[in-house]
Design a protein around this motif. Structure first.
Motif, PDB file in Angstrom:
ATOM      1  N   TRP A   1      54.596  40.731  42.084  1.00  0.00           N
ATOM      2  CA  TRP A   1      53.964  41.691  43.230  1.00  0.00           C
ATOM      3  C   TRP A   1      54.891  41.828  44.340  1.00  0.00           C
ATOM      4  O   TRP A   1      54.693  42.980  44.933  1.00  0.00           O
ATOM      5  CB  TRP A   1      52.743  40.912  43.590  1.00  0.00           C
ATOM      6  CG  TRP A   1      51.626  41.115  42.605  1.00  0.00           C
ATOM      7  CD1 TRP A   1      51.235  40.144  41.685  1.00  0.00           C
ATOM      8  CD2 TRP A   1      50.816  42.079  42.348  1.00  0.00           C
ATOM      9  NE1 TRP A   1      50.119  40.609  40.959  1.00  0.00           N
ATOM     10  CE2 TRP A   1      49.879  42.047  41.323  1.00  0.00           C
ATOM     11  CE3 TRP A   1      50.728  43.652  42.903  1.00  0.00           C
ATOM     12  CZ2 TRP A   1      48.902  42.756  40.883  1.00  0.00           C
ATOM     13  CZ3 TRP A   1      49.695  44.487  42.720  1.00  0.00           C
ATOM     14  CH2 TRP A   1      48.944  44.064  41.583  1.00  0.00           C
TER      15      TRP A   1
ATOM     16  N   TYR B   1      55.772  45.628  45.857  1.00  0.00           N
ATOM     17  CA  TYR B   1      55.525  45.839  47.127  1.00  0.00           C
ATOM     18  C   TYR B   1      56.901  46.346  48.104  1.00  0.00           C
ATOM     19  O   TYR B   1      56.840  47.284  48.615  1.00  0.00           O
ATOM     20  CB  TYR B   1      55.021  44.626  48.041  1.00  0.00           C
ATOM     21  CG  TYR B   1      53.572  44.799  47.927  1.00  0.00           C
ATOM     22  CD1 TYR B   1      52.689  45.561  48.435  1.00  0.00           C
ATOM     23  CD2 TYR B   1      52.826  43.685  47.347  1.00  0.00           C
ATOM     24  CE1 TYR B   1      51.308  45.786  48.216  1.00  0.00           C
ATOM     25  CE2 TYR B   1      51.458  43.704  46.961  1.00  0.00           C
ATOM     26  CZ  TYR B   1      50.632  44.629  47.322  1.00  0.00           C
ATOM     27  OH  TYR B   1      49.305  44.542  47.243  1.00  0.00           O
TER      28      TYR B   1
ATOM     29  N   ASN C   1      38.239  49.363  50.077  1.00  0.00           N
ATOM     30  CA  ASN C   1      37.726  49.897  48.702  1.00  0.00           C
ATOM     31  C   ASN C   1      36.248  50.442  48.997  1.00  0.00           C
ATOM     32  O   ASN C   1      35.202  49.620  49.621  1.00  0.00           O
ATOM     33  CB  ASN C   1      37.507  48.652  47.963  1.00  0.00           C
ATOM     34  CG  ASN C   1      38.881  48.490  47.100  1.00  0.00           C
ATOM     35  OD1 ASN C   1      39.433  49.172  46.450  1.00  0.00           O
ATOM     36  ND2 ASN C   1      39.571  47.455  47.720  1.00  0.00           N
TER      37      ASN C   1
ATOM     38  N   GLY D   1      43.576  38.282  47.504  1.00  0.00           N
ATOM     39  CA  GLY D   1      44.580  39.295  47.004  1.00  0.00           C
ATOM     40  C   GLY D   1      44.052  40.676  47.961  1.00  0.00           C
ATOM     41  O   GLY D   1      43.822  41.768  47.400  1.00  0.00           O
TER      42      GLY D   1
ATOM     43  N   ASP E   1      47.100  36.538  50.331  1.00  0.00           N
ATOM     44  CA  ASP E   1      47.949  37.340  48.942  1.00  0.00           C
ATOM     45  C   ASP E   1      49.068  36.604  48.692  1.00  0.00           C
ATOM     46  O   ASP E   1      49.655  35.719  49.426  1.00  0.00           O
ATOM     47  CB  ASP E   1      48.626  38.666  49.708  1.00  0.00           C
ATOM     48  CG  ASP E   1      48.624  39.814  48.391  1.00  0.00           C
ATOM     49  OD1 ASP E   1      47.679  40.386  48.077  1.00  0.00           O
ATOM     50  OD2 ASP E   1      49.552  39.685  47.613  1.00  0.00           O
ATOM     51  N   ILE E   2      49.560  36.924  47.472  1.00  0.00           N
ATOM     52  CA  ILE E   2      50.771  36.210  46.963  1.00  0.00           C
ATOM     53  C   ILE E   2      52.259  36.836  47.401  1.00  0.00           C
ATOM     54  O   ILE E   2      53.155  36.207  47.453  1.00  0.00           O
ATOM     55  CB  ILE E   2      50.521  36.139  45.481  1.00  0.00           C
ATOM     56  CG1 ILE E   2      51.638  34.928  44.683  1.00  0.00           C
ATOM     57  CG2 ILE E   2      50.895  37.836  44.851  1.00  0.00           C
ATOM     58  CD1 ILE E   2      51.392  34.830  43.212  1.00  0.00           C
TER      59      ILE E   2
ATOM     60  N   HIS F   1      49.173  32.416  49.529  1.00  0.00           N
ATOM     61  CA  HIS F   1      48.817  31.610  48.506  1.00  0.00           C
ATOM     62  C   HIS F   1      49.031  32.077  47.073  1.00  0.00           C
ATOM     63  O   HIS F   1      48.752  33.598  47.054  1.00  0.00           O
ATOM     64  CB  HIS F   1      47.123  31.408  48.360  1.00  0.00           C
ATOM     65  CG  HIS F   1      46.770  30.357  49.490  1.00  0.00           C
ATOM     66  ND1 HIS F   1      46.763  28.969  49.354  1.00  0.00           N
ATOM     67  CD2 HIS F   1      46.188  30.690  50.777  1.00  0.00           C
ATOM     68  CE1 HIS F   1      46.369  28.504  50.563  1.00  0.00           C
ATOM     69  NE2 HIS F   1      45.896  29.485  51.334  1.00  0.00           N
ATOM     70  N   ASP F   2      49.492  31.461  46.171  1.00  0.00           N
ATOM     71  CA  ASP F   2      49.240  31.783  44.657  1.00  0.00           C
ATOM     72  C   ASP F   2      47.958  31.206  44.343  1.00  0.00           C
ATOM     73  O   ASP F   2      47.893  29.947  44.394  1.00  0.00           O
ATOM     74  CB  ASP F   2      50.494  31.183  43.965  1.00  0.00           C
ATOM     75  CG  ASP F   2      50.086  31.573  42.372  1.00  0.00           C
ATOM     76  OD1 ASP F   2      49.212  32.073  42.106  1.00  0.00           O
ATOM     77  OD2 ASP F   2      51.247  31.388  41.544  1.00  0.00           O
ATOM     78  N   LEU F   3      46.964  32.171  44.300  1.00  0.00           N
ATOM     79  CA  LEU F   3      45.664  31.519  44.327  1.00  0.00           C
ATOM     80  C   LEU F   3      45.487  30.763  43.037  1.00  0.00           C
ATOM     81  O   LEU F   3      44.584  29.978  42.821  1.00  0.00           O
ATOM     82  CB  LEU F   3      44.522  32.605  44.232  1.00  0.00           C
ATOM     83  CG  LEU F   3      44.593  33.146  45.897  1.00  0.00           C
ATOM     84  CD1 LEU F   3      43.886  34.714  45.604  1.00  0.00           C
ATOM     85  CD2 LEU F   3      43.756  32.372  46.547  1.00  0.00           C
TER      86      LEU F   3
ATOM     87  N   GLN G   1      38.631  41.725  45.086  1.00  0.00           N
ATOM     88  CA  GLN G   1      38.832  43.203  44.924  1.00  0.00           C
ATOM     89  C   GLN G   1      39.945  43.554  44.244  1.00  0.00           C
ATOM     90  O   GLN G   1      41.118  43.547  44.518  1.00  0.00           O
ATOM     91  CB  GLN G   1      38.728  44.234  45.996  1.00  0.00           C
ATOM     92  CG  GLN G   1      37.529  44.105  47.062  1.00  0.00           C
ATOM     93  CD  GLN G   1      36.235  44.472  46.658  1.00  0.00           C
ATOM     94  OE1 GLN G   1      36.227  45.778  45.872  1.00  0.00           O
ATOM     95  NE2 GLN G   1      35.296  43.795  46.696  1.00  0.00           N
ATOM     96  N   PHE G   2      39.872  43.708  42.754  1.00  0.00           N
ATOM     97  CA  PHE G   2      40.934  44.073  41.794  1.00  0.00           C
ATOM     98  C   PHE G   2      41.968  43.326  41.992  1.00  0.00           C
ATOM     99  O   PHE G   2      43.086  43.304  41.867  1.00  0.00           O
ATOM    100  CB  PHE G   2      41.331  45.487  42.189  1.00  0.00           C
ATOM    101  CG  PHE G   2      40.255  46.454  42.025  1.00  0.00           C
ATOM    102  CD1 PHE G   2      39.900  46.955  41.017  1.00  0.00           C
ATOM    103  CD2 PHE G   2      39.778  46.967  43.325  1.00  0.00           C
ATOM    104  CE1 PHE G   2      38.866  48.027  41.051  1.00  0.00           C
ATOM    105  CE2 PHE G   2      38.594  48.061  43.428  1.00  0.00           C
ATOM    106  CZ  PHE G   2      38.205  48.619  42.074  1.00  0.00           C
TER     107      PHE G   2
HETATM  108  C1  LIG Z   1      45.627  45.304  42.371  1.00  0.00           C
HETATM  109  S1  LIG Z   1      46.079  44.585  43.996  1.00  0.00           S
HETATM  110  C2  LIG Z   1      44.585  44.936  44.781  1.00  0.00           C
HETATM  111  C3  LIG Z   1      44.613  44.785  46.455  1.00  0.00           C
HETATM  112  C4  LIG Z   1      43.443  44.974  47.103  1.00  0.00           C
HETATM  113  N1  LIG Z   1      42.547  43.872  46.947  1.00  0.00           N
HETATM  114  C5  LIG Z   1      42.892  46.297  46.953  1.00  0.00           C
HETATM  115  O1  LIG Z   1      41.918  46.370  46.242  1.00  0.00           O
HETATM  116  O2  LIG Z   1      43.489  47.219  47.446  1.00  0.00           O
HETATM  117  C6  LIG Z   1      45.779  42.716  43.513  1.00  0.00           C
HETATM  118  C7  LIG Z   1      46.576  42.131  44.846  1.00  0.00           C
HETATM  119  O3  LIG Z   1      46.293  40.804  44.487  1.00  0.00           O
HETATM  120  C8  LIG Z   1      47.491  40.046  44.730  1.00  0.00           C
HETATM  121  N2  LIG Z   1      47.690  38.989  43.786  1.00  0.00           N
HETATM  122  C9  LIG Z   1      47.756  39.002  42.478  1.00  0.00           C
HETATM  123  N3  LIG Z   1      48.065  37.560  41.994  1.00  0.00           N
HETATM  124  C10 LIG Z   1      47.754  36.953  42.772  1.00  0.00           C
HETATM  125  C11 LIG Z   1      47.715  35.472  43.072  1.00  0.00           C
HETATM  126  N4  LIG Z   1      47.714  34.599  41.989  1.00  0.00           N
HETATM  127  N5  LIG Z   1      47.416  34.800  44.304  1.00  0.00           N
HETATM  128  C12 LIG Z   1      47.198  35.567  45.482  1.00  0.00           C
HETATM  129  N6  LIG Z   1      47.298  37.034  45.224  1.00  0.00           N
HETATM  130  C13 LIG Z   1      47.631  37.646  44.155  1.00  0.00           C
HETATM  131  C14 LIG Z   1      48.517  41.138  44.665  1.00  0.00           C
HETATM  132  O4  LIG Z   1      49.709  40.742  45.278  1.00  0.00           O
HETATM  133  C15 LIG Z   1      48.048  42.251  45.114  1.00  0.00           C
HETATM  134  O5  LIG Z   1      48.264  42.499  46.395  1.00  0.00           O
END
Ligand SMILES: C[S@@+](CC[C@H](N)C(=O)[O-])C[C@H]1O[C@@H](n2cnc3c(N)ncnc32)[C@H](O)[C@@H]1O
Length: 209
Positions: free
Chosen positions: A12, A16, A28, A47, A68-69, A93-95, A110-111
């Motif tokens: 990710w 970015y 969204n 995220g 976000d990660i 966080h890495d969730l 969201q996604f």
């Molecule tokens: C597909 S994007 C969606 C971004 C936003 N929610 C949207 O709908 O526009 C996924 C987001 O989740 C974050 N992400 C992915 N894995 C993650 C994790 N393990 N922990 C935290 N954030 C994470 C990514 O960095 C990215 O910003």
């Protein structure tokens, strides 16, 4: 800021850093549709990317924590929030490893697709998301249900979970109210402007008081 490393973070962060902006900056549409009429309270955006949803929520009066990660995504999101004049609590966080403390009236994922990590990590994160919903609060999970129709060769193997699978993962059936379980098809143009469609799914579940 806590230092987060690992393949998911690298994926990710690179994504970015390769582009000045990755998302439109708009919230969204499904989040707006589901939340616009709700009285504001506390919200957790999992995220959050470049902050489109978090900023929209804050503008509606929600007190937002956004996670976000990617450090680049979070710093961009914070800059957009400053431009918009809203105050948001940003947490890296890495969730799949760590999660914000507390409970929230709205938890929104969201996604939140994990591209590199195994599905079990997203499942663990979604269960923690449910734990973070306050009594009487809402969990909104939106995800892609498949690849865009114009994509001939998917860039990687990915099993998009159905709403039923997400409900199984959450383990809330029979205890929480499933207010909405929906598959939505929308038009989405390809990189060369090719017309196409993509299916998303949305789950809206409410924790009992
Ligand atoms: C597909 S994007 C969606 C971004 C936003 N929610 C949207 O709908 O526009 C996924 C987001 O989740 C974050 N992400 C992915 N894995 C993650 C994790 N393990 N922990 C935290 N954030 C994470 C990514 O960095 C990215 O910003």
């Amino acid at each position: 800021m806590t230092s987060i490393t690992g393949p998911e973070q690298e994926y990710w962060e690179n994504r970015y850093q390769e582009n000045d902006h990755v998302w439109s900056g708009r919230p969204n549409p499904l989040l707006v549709r589901e939340v616009a009429a709700l009285p504001p309270g506390t919200a957790l955006d999992l995220g959050c990317g470049e902050g489109g949803d978090a900023i929209w929520l804050a503008r509606q009066g929600w007190r937002v924590t956004a996670v976000d990660i990617s450090a680049t995504a979070l710093s961009r999101a914070a800059a957009h929030a400053a431009d918009a004049g809203v105050d948001i609590h940003w947490e890296p966080h890495d969730l799949s490893q760590t999660f914000p403390t507390g409970q929230f009236d709205l938890v929104s994922a969201q996604f939140l697709h994990s591209v590199v990590a195994p599905p079990s990590e997203r499942e663990k994160t979604l269960r923690r998301a449910a734990d973070a919903v306050a009594p009487g609060g809402l969990l909104l999970v939106a995800g892609h249900a498949g690849w865009p129709t114009w994509l001939e060769h998917p860039p990687f193997e990915y099993e998009f979970p159905t709403t039923a699978q997400v409900l199984d993962t959450l383990g809330v059936r029979g205890r929480w109210e499933v207010e909405l379980e929906e598959v939505i098809e929308r038009e989405i143009a390809g990189p060369e402007g090719q017309p196409g469609r993509r299916a998303d799914n949305l789950l809206r579940v409410r924790r009992p008081r």
